[in-house]
Enzyme design. Structure first.
Site, mmCIF file in Angstrom:
data_model
loop_
_atom_site.group_PDB
_atom_site.id
_atom_site.type_symbol
_atom_site.label_atom_id
_atom_site.label_comp_id
_atom_site.label_asym_id
_atom_site.label_seq_id
_atom_site.Cartn_x
_atom_site.Cartn_y
_atom_site.Cartn_z
ATOM 1 N N GLU A 1 0.803 -1.230 0.000
ATOM 2 C CA GLU A 1 0.000 0.000 0.000
ATOM 3 C C GLU A 1 0.835 1.278 0.000
ATOM 4 O O GLU A 1 0.456 2.262 -0.626
ATOM 5 C CB GLU A 1 -0.944 0.012 1.216
ATOM 6 N N SER B 1 -43.887 -38.320 32.130
ATOM 7 C CA SER B 1 -43.586 -38.799 33.474
ATOM 8 C C SER B 1 -42.463 -38.039 34.164
ATOM 9 O O SER B 1 -42.257 -38.207 35.363
ATOM 10 C CB SER B 1 -43.231 -40.285 33.420
#
Length: 784
Positions: free
Chosen positions: A110, A482
């Site tokens: 860059e 149950s």
């Protein structure tokens, strides 16, 4: 006479003489001076314009006091990132914490003169101009400082005015910030694809790594993203991304940023790019989403931008154990049931390139579910399937791996259901061998919590969050069957019954007035009845008739009111005798809180998920203050009641429907299986004194799970698999007998209700002879 002295007129100047050249010279001189003058005027106007514009440039507060949008992050209790929410996925990192290799990779591609120029690189501009003029690939000359100016203050339009402002802003930024400050802002702000902003976030998203741990090759790959995040994205365009990465490595080497050895190693390194950008270090998607919802209720839209950090109560080890246990439990169920056939078919072209494209496009519509992989069948016989996965791996399935789909390989199978070339199937790998499988239609849920304060240790809300975001732990209202019976038994202890109370396990019927609906003739699960037995044995064997007679004795209304002490909703559990069989509705999360009461000695704790929320700087914004066991204000049942229920629930594990849990070789486990009418819901709710776990399996649209499918066969294995890991280093704990409880023979009683007091039997039931009782004990009941 004319005089000879008269002189002739002077001859005219020949062409090209100096006299004739003077006007031309003056013209060109004036023209030149005019151009220079105009140039000077233009320059003065530009300088004047820039001078006038400079004071009007935007303030740099957003840079000097850099506070970027920070996403909401969700962490486990042991600081593992499990979720991230926000438009910008960013992890702010200071320049001193950015590894040198990452900085050099960025500078190499860059702005390699970043630390030399003053914001605008005139040398770079000249170099780019010459390069572009000679017909090379177009180059730019924007510095990192200019990019920061553009990203923060300007649009991306290509105009001279914008470029001028960019230059001015670059100068201003360089005047007000140090080079390191500028680079720090750039490396945190830049967009890098996949919703990643900044290199720290990108390292996590693309490689699943902390920025400090990336290699030279990985740094070069990330450094290639700023120019065009979509074009050089290694997930979307791996070939193009690698080409740019190799170029950046060459630049780093040419600039002396890396050695010859580093260069050669990095060039050859095969990168492992995460193809699922949302993937974190642990499967806790339901946890993260639930935490997000809870935080949003408090912070609203600020939730996604102010960098909130949410610390949950789950741990990675517990969550991993729960996730794997649930997945295995569901897939074990699938193996016992019929194969439903391929998911889709295509006609595979003969041309290889066209075939590859067609296969890739089709498999993209059938995403993998973790280890359950979609594959395209290339060839199939009853002895061998050759298939290819979305990654391009060609696999072969033979022998036992064909078992699930064997009947679909036959020539007799219908063509529109047969496993043949062009079929999309599901496969799993066990060891080195592949096998045919299928995505499940059933769903499941698991939640585990600390019984002392309700801190959730693990939560899996479904088989696959990407297929269904419905959280069955918190949102699924299902019949508990149950597994609800213990709460009715607990209520009966406060009405004078004891574990030794004799109750008749015999058929019973009720008219419509007693049930609140139609006449009812309930049955035991297998239709077998054992006659009079103790209440303890009735729970151990999960006898429906015993539970119904208990609720009939104490009153359905009392039973309903009593169960609200455990956190159940009265309106979802109507006061009818069917309540004895768990015909109301509960969530797995409610069950976790309810069973904690038995585990912790009678205290109501509320399961909670978030321990604290901090801002981006670590300041605590909110912190949990849960109800805890031991605080008498939270007591909901007598300690003696909790002890007796725990004693009976231990027998369910030792002698009853949950004996599979004995594989854990721990005497401190208690729990209850649950299967609803017609085997629609399967449960197991159980605990160790400090950890409760609830497992559930069923269809989203309720339907029968299959003949003989019970809570003990479906849900209990999930619970066991989780507890094997969660309790691995937890010492066995023996529960002390509380004051006010007496032991007579081998049974416990309230001191105020010793043998002979309280309720001795219900409906005149009496116990049989020892021989009869022994014979009854031999009867094997697999009940609810």
């Amino acid at each position: 006479m004319a005089s000879s002295s008269n002189s002739a007129p002077p001859p005219s100047n020949p062409p090209g003489s100096s006299a004739q050249g003077k006007p031309a010279t003056r013209f060109f001189l004036l023209a030149g001076l005019s151009v220079v003058g105009l140039g000077l005027v233009a320059l003065l106007l530009v300088v004047f314009g820039l001078a006038m514009a400079y004071p009007n440039l935007p303030e740099l507060d957003t840079l000097t006091d850099y506070r970027p949008k920070m996403p909401l992050r969700i962490f486990s209790a042991d600081n593992v990132l499990i979720g991230e929410f926000g438009e910008e996925r960013r992890n702010l990192v200071r320049i001193k914490d950015i590894p040198d290799v990452m900085k050099k990779a960025v500078l190499a591609i860059e702005d390699d003169r970043f630390y030399e120029h003053g914001g605008v690189d005139y040398t770079g501009i000249l170099r780019a101009a010459v390069h572009n003029a000679t017909g090379g690939a177009k180059q730019g000359a924007s510095t990192i400082t200019q990019q920061v100016a553009r990203n923060f203050f300007l649009s991306s339009e290509q105009t001279l005015k914008r470029k001028a402002y960019e230059v001015l802003l670059a100068w201003k930024i360089e005047k007000n910030l140090s080079k390191d400050q500028i680079l720090e802002v750039y490396m945190n702000q830049i967009y890098l694809g996949q919703r990643a902003y900044g290199f720290s976030s990108a390292a996590q998203i693309y490689f699943g790594k902390n920025l400090k741990d990336i290699s030279v090759a990985e740094a070069a790959m990330l450094a290639g993203l700023p120019k065009a995040p979509s074009a050089y994205n290694p997930v979307v365009n791996p070939k193009r991304a690698r080409t740019r990465q190799q170029y950046i490595l060459q630049r780093m080497h040419d600039l002396g940023y890396i050695t010859d050895k580093q260069f050669e190693t990095a060039k050859a390194e095969q990168l492992k790019v995460k193809t699922d950008s949302s993937e974190f270090g642990v499967h806790a998607e339901y946890v993260a989403e639930m935490a997000r919802q809870l935080v949003y209720e408090q912070f609203k839209e600020d939730t996604y931008t102010r960098g909130l950090n949410v610390f949950t109560t789950i741990t990675k080890a517990d969550q991993d154990a729960a996730y794997l246990a649930l997945r295995k439990g569901v897939m074990d169920y699938e193996k016992r049931h019929a194969y439903r056939g391929p998911e889709a078919y295509i006609d595979i072209p003969q041309n290889k390139e066209e075939a590859d494209d067609a296969i890739e496009n089709e498999l993209a519509d059938h995403p993998d579910s973790d280890d359950i992989v979609a594959a395209m069948v290339l060839a199939a016989t009853p002895q061998l399937i050759t298939a290819v996965t979305a990654t391009g791996e060609e696999i072969k399935i033979t022998g036992p791996g064909l078992e699930m789909g064997r009947s679909w390989l036959s020539d007799k199978a219908a063509l529109n259901k047969r496993i043949r070339r062009g079929a999309v199937i599901r496969v799993m790998q066990e060891g080195k061998d592949w096998q045919v499988t299928q995505l499940p239609e059933i769903e499941s849920a698991f939640v585990a919590a600390d019984t002392h304060d309700g801190a959730i240790k693990a939560m899996v809300g479904g088989f696959d969050y990407n297929r269904s975001k419905f959280n069955h732990v918190t949102q699924a209202w299902r019949q508990p069957g149950s597994s609800f019976k213990p709460f009715i038994y607990s209520a009966s202890l406060e009405r004078g019954l004891s574990p030794a109370t004799i109750i008749n396990d015999a058929p019973i019927s009720f008219d419509a007035g007693q049930t609140g609906g139609q006449a009812w003739e309930p049955k035991n699960y297998d239709g077998k009845y054992e006659g009079p037995m103790t209440m303890r044995r009735g729970l151990t064997k999960s006898k429906n008739m015993i539970s119904i007679r208990i609720l009939h004795k104490i009153g359905a209304k009392y039973g309903q009111e009593y169960t609200t002490r455990f956190g159940f909703d009265a309106d979802k559990n109507p006061p009818y005798l069917t309540l004895a069989l768990g015909a109301g509705n509960v969530t797995p999360l409610q069950m976790a809180g309810a069973y904690s009461v038995f585990a912790n000695g009678g205290y109501k704790v509320s399961p909670y998920l978030i321990s604290k929320v901090t801002d981006a700087d670590g300041k605590i914004l909110s912190q949990a203050n849960p109800d805890k066991a031991g605080d008498e204000r939270n007591r909901v049942i007598d300690e003696r009641n909790a002890f007796m229920m725990d004693s009976m629930l231990k027998d369910v594990v030792r002698f009853g429907t949950a004996t599979k849990a004995l594989v854990l070789k721990r005497p401190d486990l208690s729990g209850k299986t649950g299967t609803t009418n017609d085997s629609i819901d399967a449960w197991f709710a159980g605990y160790q004194p400090h950890l409760v776990g609830i497992a559930w399996i069923g269809y989203d649209q309720p339907k029968n799970l299959g003949n003989r499918e019970t809570g003990g066969g479906l849900a209990l294995p999930i619970w066991i698999s989780y507890m094997q890991k969660a309790l691995k280093n937890i010492p066995i704990e023996e529960r002390a007998v509380p004051e006010g409880v007496m032991l007579v023979g081998d049974e416990y009683y309230y001191a105020e209700n010793p043998p002979g007091a309280g309720v001795h039997n219900i409906d005149g039931a009496s116990k049989g002879t020892p021989v009869e009782e022994k014979a009854k004990d031999a009867v094997k009941n697999e009940l609810f």
